[in-house]
Design a protein around this motif. Sequence first.
Motif, PDB file in Angstrom:
ATOM      1  N   VAL A   9       0.845  -1.203   0.000  1.00  0.00           N
ATOM      2  CA  VAL A   9       0.000   0.000   0.000  1.00  0.00           C
ATOM      3  C   VAL A   9       0.878   1.251   0.000  1.00  0.00           C
ATOM      4  O   VAL A   9       0.609   2.219  -0.717  1.00  0.00           O
ATOM      5  CB  VAL A   9      -0.949   0.007   1.216  1.00  0.00           C
ATOM      6  N   GLU A  10       1.948   1.222   0.791  1.00  0.00           N
ATOM      7  CA  GLU A  10       2.850   2.375   0.858  1.00  0.00           C
ATOM      8  C   GLU A  10       3.650   2.520  -0.427  1.00  0.00           C
ATOM      9  O   GLU A  10       3.811   3.626  -0.941  1.00  0.00           O
ATOM     10  CB  GLU A  10       3.795   2.239   2.057  1.00  0.00           C
ATOM     11  N   PHE A  11       4.138   1.416  -0.954  1.00  0.00           N
ATOM     12  CA  PHE A  11       4.950   1.484  -2.172  1.00  0.00           C
ATOM     13  C   PHE A  11       4.130   1.939  -3.374  1.00  0.00           C
ATOM     14  O   PHE A  11       4.645   2.664  -4.239  1.00  0.00           O
ATOM     15  CB  PHE A  11       5.597   0.131  -2.468  1.00  0.00           C
ATOM     16  N   GLU A  12       2.878   1.532  -3.452  1.00  0.00           N
ATOM     17  CA  GLU A  12       2.096   1.890  -4.633  1.00  0.00           C
ATOM     18  C   GLU A  12       1.710   3.370  -4.635  1.00  0.00           C
ATOM     19  O   GLU A  12       1.248   3.887  -5.650  1.00  0.00           O
ATOM     20  CB  GLU A  12       0.842   1.015  -4.725  1.00  0.00           C
ATOM     21  N   LYS A  13       1.940   4.070  -3.526  1.00  0.00           N
ATOM     22  CA  LYS A  13       1.691   5.514  -3.489  1.00  0.00           C
ATOM     23  C   LYS A  13       2.741   6.273  -4.287  1.00  0.00           C
ATOM     24  O   LYS A  13       2.534   7.426  -4.651  1.00  0.00           O
ATOM     25  CB  LYS A  13       1.687   6.011  -2.037  1.00  0.00           C
ATOM     26  N   TYR A  51       9.695  -9.053 -13.687  1.00  0.00           N
ATOM     27  CA  TYR A  51       9.477 -10.504 -13.695  1.00  0.00           C
ATOM     28  C   TYR A  51       9.161 -11.012 -12.292  1.00  0.00           C
ATOM     29  O   TYR A  51       8.346 -11.921 -12.105  1.00  0.00           O
ATOM     30  CB  TYR A  51      10.729 -11.201 -14.231  1.00  0.00           C
ATOM     31  N   GLY A  52       9.817 -10.405 -11.305  1.00  0.00           N
ATOM     32  CA  GLY A  52       9.597 -10.808  -9.917  1.00  0.00           C
ATOM     33  C   GLY A  52       9.821  -9.641  -8.985  1.00  0.00           C
ATOM     34  O   GLY A  52      10.315  -8.580  -9.385  1.00  0.00           O
ATOM     35  N   VAL A  53       9.460  -9.834  -7.721  1.00  0.00           N
ATOM     36  CA  VAL A  53       9.599  -8.769  -6.740  1.00  0.00           C
ATOM     37  C   VAL A  53       9.766  -9.368  -5.349  1.00  0.00           C
ATOM     38  O   VAL A  53       9.194 -10.413  -5.037  1.00  0.00           O
ATOM     39  CB  VAL A  53       8.372  -7.822  -6.784  1.00  0.00           C
ATOM     40  N   ALA A  54      10.614  -8.735  -4.541  1.00  0.00           N
ATOM     41  CA  ALA A  54      10.796  -9.134  -3.145  1.00  0.00           C
ATOM     42  C   ALA A  54      10.390  -7.968  -2.259  1.00  0.00           C
ATOM     43  O   ALA A  54      10.869  -6.844  -2.452  1.00  0.00           O
ATOM     44  CB  ALA A  54      12.253  -9.513  -2.881  1.00  0.00           C
ATOM     45  N   VAL A  55       9.508  -8.225  -1.312  1.00  0.00           N
ATOM     46  CA  VAL A  55       8.967  -7.181  -0.455  1.00  0.00           C
ATOM     47  C   VAL A  55       9.419  -7.418   0.989  1.00  0.00           C
ATOM     48  O   VAL A  55       9.177  -8.486   1.555  1.00  0.00           O
ATOM     49  CB  VAL A  55       7.425  -7.163  -0.509  1.00  0.00           C
ATOM     50  N   PHE A  56      10.061  -6.406   1.564  1.00  0.00           N
ATOM     51  CA  PHE A  56      10.516  -6.457   2.954  1.00  0.00           C
ATOM     52  C   PHE A  56       9.738  -5.404   3.744  1.00  0.00           C
ATOM     53  O   PHE A  56      10.065  -4.218   3.678  1.00  0.00           O
ATOM     54  CB  PHE A  56      12.009  -6.166   3.045  1.00  0.00           C
ATOM     55  N   PRO A  57       8.718  -5.814   4.491  1.00  0.00           N
ATOM     56  CA  PRO A  57       7.906  -4.836   5.226  1.00  0.00           C
ATOM     57  C   PRO A  57       8.711  -4.028   6.238  1.00  0.00           C
ATOM     58  O   PRO A  57       8.498  -2.833   6.396  1.00  0.00           O
ATOM     59  CB  PRO A  57       6.856  -5.709   5.926  1.00  0.00           C
ATOM     60  N   THR A  58       9.660  -4.681   6.933  1.00  0.00           N
ATOM     61  CA  THR A  58      10.454  -3.979   7.937  1.00  0.00           C
ATOM     62  C   THR A  58      11.887  -4.495   7.963  1.00  0.00           C
ATOM     63  O   THR A  58      12.110  -5.696   8.144  1.00  0.00           O
ATOM     64  CB  THR A  58       9.853  -4.134   9.342  1.00  0.00           C
ATOM     65  N   ILE A  59      12.830  -3.583   7.782  1.00  0.00           N
ATOM     66  CA  ILE A  59      14.240  -3.874   7.998  1.00  0.00           C
ATOM     67  C   ILE A  59      14.703  -2.964   9.124  1.00  0.00           C
ATOM     68  O   ILE A  59      14.546  -1.737   9.052  1.00  0.00           O
ATOM     69  CB  ILE A  59      15.079  -3.628   6.728  1.00  0.00           C
ATOM     70  N   GLY A  75      18.479   3.152  15.550  1.00  0.00           N
ATOM     71  CA  GLY A  75      17.039   2.963  15.579  1.00  0.00           C
ATOM     72  C   GLY A  75      16.330   3.156  14.266  1.00  0.00           C
ATOM     73  O   GLY A  75      15.134   3.427  14.246  1.00  0.00           O
ATOM     74  N   GLN A  76      17.020   3.031  13.170  1.00  0.00           N
ATOM     75  CA  GLN A  76      16.372   3.189  11.877  1.00  0.00           C
ATOM     76  C   GLN A  76      15.554   1.948  11.525  1.00  0.00           C
ATOM     77  O   GLN A  76      15.942   0.825  11.844  1.00  0.00           O
ATOM     78  CB  GLN A  76      17.404   3.431  10.785  1.00  0.00           C
ATOM     79  N   ALA A  77      14.459   2.176  10.879  1.00  0.00           N
ATOM     80  CA  ALA A  77      13.654   1.075  10.351  1.00  0.00           C
ATOM     81  C   ALA A  77      13.063   1.527   9.022  1.00  0.00           C
ATOM     82  O   ALA A  77      12.652   2.673   8.873  1.00  0.00           O
ATOM     83  CB  ALA A  77      12.549   0.685  11.323  1.00  0.00           C
ATOM     84  N   TYR A  78      13.043   0.643   8.060  1.00  0.00           N
ATOM     85  CA  TYR A  78      12.518   1.021   6.755  1.00  0.00           C
ATOM     86  C   TYR A  78      11.965  -0.205   6.049  1.00  0.00           C
ATOM     87  O   TYR A  78      12.263  -1.348   6.405  1.00  0.00           O
ATOM     88  CB  TYR A  78      13.600   1.682   5.897  1.00  0.00           C
ATOM     89  N   SER A  79      11.138   0.064   5.041  1.00  0.00           N
ATOM     90  CA  SER A  79      10.633  -0.991   4.161  1.00  0.00           C
ATOM     91  C   SER A  79      11.472  -0.969   2.893  1.00  0.00           C
ATOM     92  O   SER A  79      11.959   0.090   2.472  1.00  0.00           O
ATOM     93  CB  SER A  79       9.161  -0.758   3.810  1.00  0.00           C
ATOM     94  N   THR A 131      13.493   2.101  -1.076  1.00  0.00           N
ATOM     95  CA  THR A 131      13.244   1.989   0.360  1.00  0.00           C
ATOM     96  C   THR A 131      12.373   3.157   0.806  1.00  0.00           C
ATOM     97  O   THR A 131      12.426   4.248   0.234  1.00  0.00           O
ATOM     98  CB  THR A 131      14.551   2.016   1.176  1.00  0.00           C
ATOM     99  N   VAL A 132      11.567   2.905   1.812  1.00  0.00           N
ATOM    100  CA  VAL A 132      10.725   3.943   2.408  1.00  0.00           C
ATOM    101  C   VAL A 132      10.956   3.932   3.908  1.00  0.00           C
ATOM    102  O   VAL A 132      10.753   2.909   4.565  1.00  0.00           O
ATOM    103  CB  VAL A 132       9.232   3.699   2.099  1.00  0.00           C
TER     104      VAL A 132
END
Length: 202
Positions: free
Chosen positions: A47-51, A63-71, A110-114, A179-180
């Motif tokens: 939802v965030e990425f498609e914005k 062809y493919g995609v890897a999604v990492f909700p939280t790093i 304390g960084q966190a990102y998708s 990354t977001v």
Amino acid sequence: MTLLAATAFIVFSATAFAGSNSTATLKEAAADIPKEQDGLSVQSALVEFEKVEQMTAYFENCYGVAVFPTIAKGGLGIGGSHGAGWVFRKGDYTGMVKMTQVTVGWQAGGQAYSQIIFLENEHAYLNFTSGNFEFGAQASAVAITAGATASASTGGGASAGAGSNQAKLDYTGGMAVFTVAKGGLMYEAALGGQKFKFYPAK
């Protein structure tokens, strides 16, 4: 509309979305992830990425995609990052991937990102899911904000800003990374040293 035309339209609609990596298709495929909470996290990240308008072309053509909700990343001196991601190929869920990264030097804590990795073709997909894949030392991506224009690269970094609406597919080595930031100060998401271990879906 005649019966023949209506049938043709239905067939076209069905085939048009077959094998698609559109966000709508990926959200549906996320339901195949074994743990419901993980699937919901992937859907929220999408939802965030498609914005980000410029990502639309990547979703539609990759062809493919890897999604990492939280790093999660942080620490001074020797630090590290870690996170779990889920991989899709032509609209189908294919497995889970674990990412680890050890870094040396000053880091904001304390960084966190998708993070999302678009895989341009079958070769890039097979390379990424070979079992153990690692980004080179020069690979980087810049955190972007929803609604920003963006270009990405695994070789020379990425940029994001407001202005142009022109979509440009910019792959390096068959991959493009975005990354977001998920709150807090985020200077840059350095990809160098990120190691990925892929686990195929059962």
